[in-house]
Design an enzyme around this catalytic site. Sequence first.
Site, short mmCIF file in Angstrom:
data_model
loop_
_atom_site.label_atom_id
_atom_site.label_comp_id
_atom_site.label_asym_id
_atom_site.label_seq_id
_atom_site.Cartn_x
_atom_site.Cartn_y
_atom_site.Cartn_z
N GLY A 13 0.89 -1.16 0.00
CA GLY A 13 0.00 0.00 0.00
C GLY A 13 0.93 1.21 0.00
CG ASN A 89 0.12 0.09 5.44
OD1 ASN A 89 -0.34 0.45 6.52
ND2 ASN A 89 -0.29 0.56 4.29
CB SER A 142 -6.96 -3.36 13.24
OG SER A 142 -8.22 -2.85 13.67
CE1 TYR A 155 -9.01 -4.77 8.40
CE2 TYR A 155 -9.77 -4.32 10.63
CZ TYR A 155 -8.97 -4.00 9.55
OH TYR A 155 -8.14 -2.92 9.63
CB VAL A 156 -12.22 -9.66 14.02
CG1 VAL A 156 -11.87 -10.14 15.42
CG2 VAL A 156 -13.02 -8.36 14.07
CB ALA A 157 -10.28 -14.15 12.03
CB THR A 158 -6.86 -11.53 8.97
OG1 THR A 158 -7.73 -10.38 8.88
CG2 THR A 158 -7.41 -12.64 8.09
CE LYS A 159 -5.78 -5.55 9.69
NZ LYS A 159 -4.55 -5.11 9.00
CB ILE A 188 -7.89 6.18 10.63
CG1 ILE A 188 -7.05 5.98 11.90
CG2 ILE A 188 -7.46 7.44 9.88
CD1 ILE A 188 -5.58 5.74 11.63
#
Lengths: 260, 259
Positions: A13, A89, A142, A155-159, A188
């Site tokens: 990114g 990132n 995150s 998202y939660v599981a991978t973070k 953000i």
Amino acid sequence: MGKLEGKVAAITGGTRSIGRAMAEAFLREGAQVVVNGRDAAKGEQALAEMGGGDNIAFFAGDASTQETNEGIVDFAVERFGKLDIMCCNSGGVRETAPVAQMSDAEWALEIDWNLNSVFWSMRRALQHMIPRETGRILVTSSVEGKLGKPGIPGYVATKHAVNGLVKSAAQEVGTLGITVNALLPGLIETDIVRETGPASAEMMGLPSYEAMLELFSQESAIQALNTVEQVAAAAVMFASDAAANLTGCLFAVDGGTMPY
Amino acid sequence: MGELSGQVAAICGGTSGVGLAIAQAFANDGASLMLSGRRAEKGDSALAELNIGDRAAYVQGDGTDKAHCEDLIAQTVARYGKIDILVNCAGGSKDNAPVAELSDDAMEFGMNVNFWSSFWLTRAALGHMIPQNYGRIIYISSVEGKVGKPGLAAYVAPKHAVNALTKTVAREVGTLGITVNALCAGAMDTPMMRESGPEAAESLGMTYEDLLGWFAQESATKRLVTVEDCAMVASLLVSEAGAGMTGGMISIDGGTAPY
């Protein structure tokens, strides 16, 4: 004299949002920087806006693929002669859903984009850094790497997973002059969140995008969203030589949201 | 002009070790300082080392003394007209022993110097920070604020309490421009450590060097952290970007703490 004078950084990114703020901060501190994005034209435009001249380069590629995550490391070494700072990132969601409705395709994408991407770029970077016995790995995790929210299970599981990866890798290379840390921002309002936020809000069972911003904000002590500049300032610190003793950290930039 | 130009910091336990390193970092960024510590001669030498003239002053006192903690805040405001930053570096333990043999005095000392000092200083400082809608509070906590070590209950329990205070106060004043964070430092070879370390080691049945080695071995880096590491993180927290960082129990421990 900048804090990152003579350093080379690569950021998956990096043409916008948090990665862009990191790139700009790193440039200000004297580093040479490689940023990445899918679209070459947008990448060139971002470079022009950042004004880093020969100190910044663009590597085109989809950050959810192994090819891009390994390629950016090789590209940075080829372009600038070495890699000191790897910012794993890039990440996000496309069409998130509660577990019961989650598609295999979305789940696979999120695993690739948020978890495998970090593994691929970290592994390649470490292979370069270990012989040199110096390096900084920074993972954009995150607040959802420690907490959980309905409707964004991938998202939660991978973070959560990348936080574990950070802790393991930090222990592996702790005596080799290499640190591995995660930054855990609260929400953000980045370009990406503006784009995907309305759909995410719907999947989270919220009436509107604004309600999602409000939910995250209300969970914090400051009752406000965070900024990319706050994350970038923390990134500069962790990337600096002075931060040699900071490793394995899950560093919150979340206005006091997380309980631990 | 540094980023902290015009800002006022009070540092309890600021005449040596991590407190002095933080004082130096803040002084470099332009802040005005009020330092406290037990020994006047160390206060004098700290002021000489900082060498920033009227921008630094010293008040003699001890973090275990409520009157001193309140006086430090009062004198800071009397001298500079306000207080923007509070750092509490008071800490330590003595007469360490396993809980089954731990004396009331040892636990009381540990609670006073680590926890009550933080509470007294914070309450007094918030009286000034809340009306001005700005403040930065930093406690020097410890990796022992997150994990436990046998024989060190008089240190581990109050450091956990400091972390609890951090989380609570951060929630109370989060919308008022005030942040509250704990630096959970690994063992550092500081004057405090050299003072209380040998006795702590003895109560654990080891030498002082063994104790430092034990801490180092628990880390990923296999070495101790330094006072400058703490000063670096403190500088980030008091910077503009620090506005988004509060309630943190920030590990500065070479990868020791599990969370």
